[in-house]
Design a protein around this motif. Structure first.
Motif, short mmCIF file in Angstrom:
data_model
loop_
_atom_site.label_atom_id
_atom_site.label_comp_id
_atom_site.label_asym_id
_atom_site.label_seq_id
_atom_site.Cartn_x
_atom_site.Cartn_y
_atom_site.Cartn_z
N ILE A 103 0.87 -1.17 0.00
CA ILE A 103 0.00 0.00 0.00
C ILE A 103 0.91 1.22 0.00
CG2 ILE A 103 -1.63 1.35 1.37
CD1 ILE A 103 -2.92 -1.26 2.24
N LYS A 104 0.67 2.12 -0.93
CA LYS A 104 1.56 3.27 -1.13
C LYS A 104 0.77 4.57 -1.02
CE LYS A 104 4.20 5.56 -4.80
NZ LYS A 104 4.64 5.49 -6.23
N ILE A 105 1.37 5.56 -0.34
CA ILE A 105 0.87 6.93 -0.34
C ILE A 105 1.84 7.73 -1.20
CG2 ILE A 105 0.33 8.98 1.03
CD1 ILE A 105 -0.24 7.13 3.39
N THR A 106 1.36 8.28 -2.29
CA THR A 106 2.24 8.94 -3.25
C THR A 106 2.80 10.25 -2.69
OG1 THR A 106 0.39 10.11 -4.29
CG2 THR A 106 0.98 7.94 -5.19
N HIS A 107 3.95 10.65 -3.21
CA HIS A 107 4.62 11.88 -2.78
C HIS A 107 4.35 12.95 -3.83
CE1 HIS A 107 7.56 14.44 -0.85
NE2 HIS A 107 8.18 14.61 -2.00
N GLU A 108 3.28 13.73 -3.62
CA GLU A 108 2.90 14.79 -4.56
C GLU A 108 2.01 15.78 -3.84
OE1 GLU A 108 0.59 13.13 -7.82
OE2 GLU A 108 0.18 11.34 -6.60
N ARG A 109 1.69 16.88 -4.52
CA ARG A 109 0.88 17.93 -3.89
C ARG A 109 -0.46 17.40 -3.40
NH1 ARG A 109 -2.11 20.32 -1.57
NH2 ARG A 109 -2.61 22.54 -1.52
N ASP A 110 -1.14 16.63 -4.23
CA ASP A 110 -2.40 16.00 -3.84
C ASP A 110 -2.18 14.49 -3.83
OD1 ASP A 110 -4.21 18.38 -3.74
OD2 ASP A 110 -3.66 18.52 -5.85
N PRO A 111 -1.75 13.93 -2.70
CA PRO A 111 -1.37 12.51 -2.67
C PRO A 111 -2.55 11.56 -2.84
CG PRO A 111 -1.34 13.42 -0.47
CD PRO A 111 -1.57 14.58 -1.39
N LYS A 112 -2.25 10.37 -3.35
CA LYS A 112 -3.22 9.29 -3.49
C LYS A 112 -2.74 8.09 -2.68
CE LYS A 112 -4.89 8.44 -7.61
NZ LYS A 112 -4.97 8.08 -9.04
N ILE A 113 -3.65 7.22 -2.33
CA ILE A 113 -3.28 5.93 -1.72
C ILE A 113 -3.64 4.85 -2.73
CG2 ILE A 113 -5.49 5.77 -0.50
CD1 ILE A 113 -3.99 4.23 1.71
N GLU A 114 -2.70 3.94 -2.98
CA GLU A 114 -2.91 2.95 -4.04
C GLU A 114 -2.17 1.66 -3.71
OE1 GLU A 114 -1.47 5.00 -7.46
OE2 GLU A 114 0.62 5.00 -6.80
N LEU A 115 -2.51 0.61 -4.45
CA LEU A 115 -1.86 -0.70 -4.29
C LEU A 115 -0.84 -0.85 -5.41
CD1 LEU A 115 -2.42 -2.99 -2.23
CD2 LEU A 115 -3.61 -4.19 -4.04
N VAL A 116 0.41 -1.16 -5.06
CA VAL A 116 1.46 -1.30 -6.06
C VAL A 116 2.21 -2.61 -5.83
CG1 VAL A 116 1.75 1.20 -6.31
CG2 VAL A 116 3.14 -0.03 -4.63
N SER A 117 2.92 -3.05 -6.87
CA SER A 117 3.66 -4.31 -6.78
C SER A 117 5.17 -4.09 -6.70
CB SER A 117 3.35 -5.18 -8.00
OG SER A 117 3.71 -4.51 -9.19
N LYS A 120 9.61 1.86 -5.45
CA LYS A 120 10.47 2.71 -6.28
C LYS A 120 11.05 3.84 -5.43
CE LYS A 120 7.75 1.89 -10.48
NZ LYS A 120 6.95 2.51 -11.56
N PRO A 121 12.21 4.36 -5.82
CA PRO A 121 12.82 5.47 -5.06
C PRO A 121 12.16 6.79 -5.42
CG PRO A 121 14.22 4.85 -6.92
CD PRO A 121 13.08 3.87 -6.90
N ASP A 122 10.86 6.94 -5.07
CA ASP A 122 10.11 8.13 -5.46
C ASP A 122 9.61 8.93 -4.26
OD1 ASP A 122 8.26 6.37 -4.47
OD2 ASP A 122 7.13 6.14 -6.35
N ASN A 123 10.16 8.63 -3.07
CA ASN A 123 9.80 9.32 -1.83
C ASN A 123 8.36 9.04 -1.38
OD1 ASN A 123 12.34 10.60 -1.44
ND2 ASN A 123 11.79 12.13 -2.99
N GLY A 124 7.71 8.08 -1.99
CA GLY A 124 6.40 7.68 -1.53
C GLY A 124 6.50 6.89 -0.23
N GLN A 125 5.40 6.79 0.51
CA GLN A 125 5.38 5.99 1.73
C GLN A 125 4.81 4.62 1.39
OE1 GLN A 125 3.96 7.81 5.43
NE2 GLN A 125 3.79 9.77 4.34
N TYR A 126 5.57 3.56 1.69
CA TYR A 126 5.16 2.20 1.36
C TYR A 126 4.88 1.41 2.65
CZ TYR A 126 6.80 3.05 -3.41
OH TYR A 126 6.98 3.54 -4.67
N PHE A 127 3.80 0.64 2.63
CA PHE A 127 3.44 -0.21 3.76
C PHE A 127 3.28 -1.64 3.24
CE2 PHE A 127 1.86 4.05 4.45
CZ PHE A 127 2.22 4.33 5.77
N GLY A 128 3.84 -2.58 3.95
CA GLY A 128 3.74 -3.97 3.51
C GLY A 128 5.10 -4.65 3.60
N PRO A 129 5.31 -5.73 2.82
CA PRO A 129 4.37 -6.29 1.83
C PRO A 129 3.22 -7.04 2.50
CG PRO A 129 6.29 -7.71 2.03
CD PRO A 129 6.56 -6.51 2.89
#
Length: 597
Positions: A103-117, A120-129
């Motif tokens: 589960i990822k919270i994106t690193h941007e002005r208006d963040p989203k929460i999404e499921l990823v596989s 990536k080194p994109d400063n997002g917050q990752y929870f899991g696996p």
């Protein structure tokens, strides 16, 4: 007894930490290890008695190299790097990816929460696996309802559907303050760390308030959300008093085999476990350390807050390498979990031994049945060959290898017939057998105990002519003779002799059919893939406006027919073709790819 070459190199080993690499006769690295003292550790392989996989390793060591490091920690890091680079046969090896979603919270002005596989080194917050994909999806849906962030594509001047449903903070129609996002993200973090009690209390309060206001639909929705938490997030028994994300490793060792159990503890619950078994060379503790470091060095791995390991494992070393707390539980619930993991590891290994005994009895018995039928003392390795072509064109051959009745796909080989442009079973057989066993002799590789040809007298005689007359080898050759249903029915050892029959209900007969089916499948698959590539290539010549020069430009620019087919119209135009020709290329190649698939 070590060779003179190895004895000389042993005398030159330093009393220093480092990594050592064992090599076979062909110079291939077959084992990588680490040592506090290279001299003592490497010498122990040749100066002590061994059994199991270690004995097999020592028998195959023809040379070794070593790299001195400044500390044992550095030698451990180097060992893991070399194992993943060379994939040595005698080391524990793990695949790079975990295969689990995050589960990822994106690193941007208006963040989203999404499921990823993938992490990536994109400063997002990752929870899991999250080993349970369904649970991860349901957890994401719940968070999107209770703690919404952005679910739309951004500003569009009006509220999106999710904003109207209360599941989007609304950047689609107004600027959402950063503080509002931060507050939601903090709540999501607490929830994913196991603080479901706070969520349930809040939802229950809202539900009661909605009911008092006679907002029964709202109350029912909140009630359903509470049920969801109980059904998904809290469906497992609490096993810890705190919500610290932790992974637990334990093992059981028997007969040279290591059984490893990994428990994933998230939200104070045992979410999932992994189990692995390996035949090992080093001590169980050393091999488990290597396993743990490879486990977290995979592409999608995220470290927990704490790692639990059994007594005897170097916790300090692992902690220094991974920069995470590593502990050995002494008492309480964590110790009980450690014992549970050990018990599970023992059960898994006992089950594996039973299956191995059953399979060994079947496969060894099947191999011996084939050996007895052909008057061969014993068979451990069979190499089987088959050809494939299209009405005499694009002829290819393939070889499969069965060792002790089990396919070894790493040794399979494919051959494009170089000397023929038409169907000639005899010539094709002679070319492939000559190429295969000339190389085996040149590389001093192991010869098979039996060569099987998928065909009849033509293939048999051609193979024997090369094996016996040209190369002077004493390897038995037989042909798998098919019946009217294109299934292996008998074996043929000598032209003019009666067929060798196997009992149709015997393990030997079933194994023979498996070998014939496998080599036929492998040859057909290779031929189809090759024909597909050639079909795409020749298709370029049929497109109006694509001449030899344009075709060469396309292949030079994109590198392959598949990449040309996947290119956009603009990318094709950039090569120098017109809009009309670019569209024709796109339509023709895409249609052909779809037809081939």
């Amino acid at each position: 007894m070590a060779s003179e070459h190895i004895e000389q190199k042993l005398a030159l080993l330093p009393d220093l930490p480092g990594s050592y690499q064992m090599k076979d006769l062909n110079g291939k690295i077959i084992y990588v290890g680490k040592a506090k003292n290279l001299k003592n550790r490497v010498r122990s392989y040749f100066k002590s008695e061994h059994s199991g996989k270690t004995a097999q390793l020592v028998e195959n060591i023809a040379d070794f190299d070593f790299i001195v490091t400044s500390s044992e920690k550095e030698s451990l890091l180097l060992e893991i790097t070399l194992i993943q680079k060379y994939q040595p046969y005698y080391n524990i090896r793990l695949k790079r990816g975990t295969g689990y979603p995050y589960i990822k919270i994106t690193h941007e002005r208006d963040p989203k929460i999404e499921l990823v596989s993938e992490v990536k080194p994109d400063n997002g917050q990752y929870f899991g696996p999250y080993p349970n994909v369904y649970a991860a999806q349901e957890t994401l849906h719940f968070l999107q309802k209770v703690y919404p962030l952005r679910r739309c594509n951004g500003y569009q001047g009006r509220p999106c559907l999710y904003a109207n449903m209360g599941q989007c903070l609304g950047p689609c129609y107004h600027e959402v303050p950063t503080a509002e996002y931060d507050a939601q993200i903090h709540k999501i973090q607490r929830f994913l760390d196991g603080d479901t009690k706070t969520v349930k209390k809040t939802l229950n309060t809202k539900m009661m308030a909605a009911a008092e206001k006679l907002e029964f639909e709202r109350a029912a929705d909140l009630r359903d959300q509470l049920k969801f938490i109980e059904a998904t997030v809290e469906k497992q028994k609490i096993i810890s008093k705190d919500g610290t994300p932790r992974d637990l490793f334990n093992f059981y060792l028997d007969k040279g085999w290591l059984s490893v159990q990994v428990f994933f503890i998230r939200q104070a619950r045992l979410m999932k476990r992994e189990k692995r078994t390996f035949a090992i060379v080093d001590t169980a503790e050393e091999e488990l350390t290597s396993f743990i470091l490879q486990f977290y060095n995979r592409k999608n791995a995220i470290l927990p807050k704490e790692i639990l390991v059994p007594k005897g494992v170097d916790t300090k070393m692992i902690a220094e390498v991974l920069h995470v707390a590593v502990r050995t539980p002494q008492r309480g619930e964590k110790r009980e979990l450690m014992d549970l993991a050990a018990k599970n590891a023992q059960i898994v290994l006992a089950e594996k031994f039973r299956l191995m005994e059953m399979n060994e009895s079947k496969t060894n018995g099947a191999m011996q049945e084939i050996a007895d039928a052909l008057n061969i003392p014993t068979i451990h390795r069979i190499e089987a060959f088959d050809h494939s072509h299209t009405q005499g064109e694009e002829m290819v051959s393939a070889m499969v290898v069965f060792e002790d009745g089990i396919p070894n796909k790493s040794l399979y080989r494919k051959y494009k017939i170089k000397t023929l442009d038409h169907a000639d079973e005899r010539a094709a057989t002679m070319e492939v057998i000559r190429r295969r066993y000339t190389r085996v002799l040149k590389e001093h590789s192991d010869l098979p105990d039996l060569i099987l040809m998928d065909g009849g007298e033509i293939q048999l005689n051609a193979a024997r002519e090369v094996i016996e007359d040209e190369l002077g080898l004493a390897v038995p050759v037989a042909a798998m003779v098919k019946n009217d249903h294109h299934k292996t029915a008998d074996l043929l050892r000598e032209e003019g002799e009666p067929h060798v029959h196997l009992d149709a209900k015997s393990q030997g007969f079933f194994l023979l059919q498996r070998i014939q089916d496998e080599v036929h499948r492998f040859a057909i698959t290779f031929h189809r893939n090759l024909r597909s590539k050639h079909s795409l290539a020749s298709k370029l010549d049929e497109i109006n406006g694509v001449g030899p020069k344009t075709r060469q430009k396309l292949l030079t620019t994109f590198g392959s027919i598949n990449k040309i087919a996947n290119a956009s119209i603009a990318e094709l135009r950039a090569v120098g073709v017109t809009e009309k020709v670019a569209q024709a290329i796109k339509i023709s190649l895409t249609a052909l790819k779809d037809a081939d698939s």
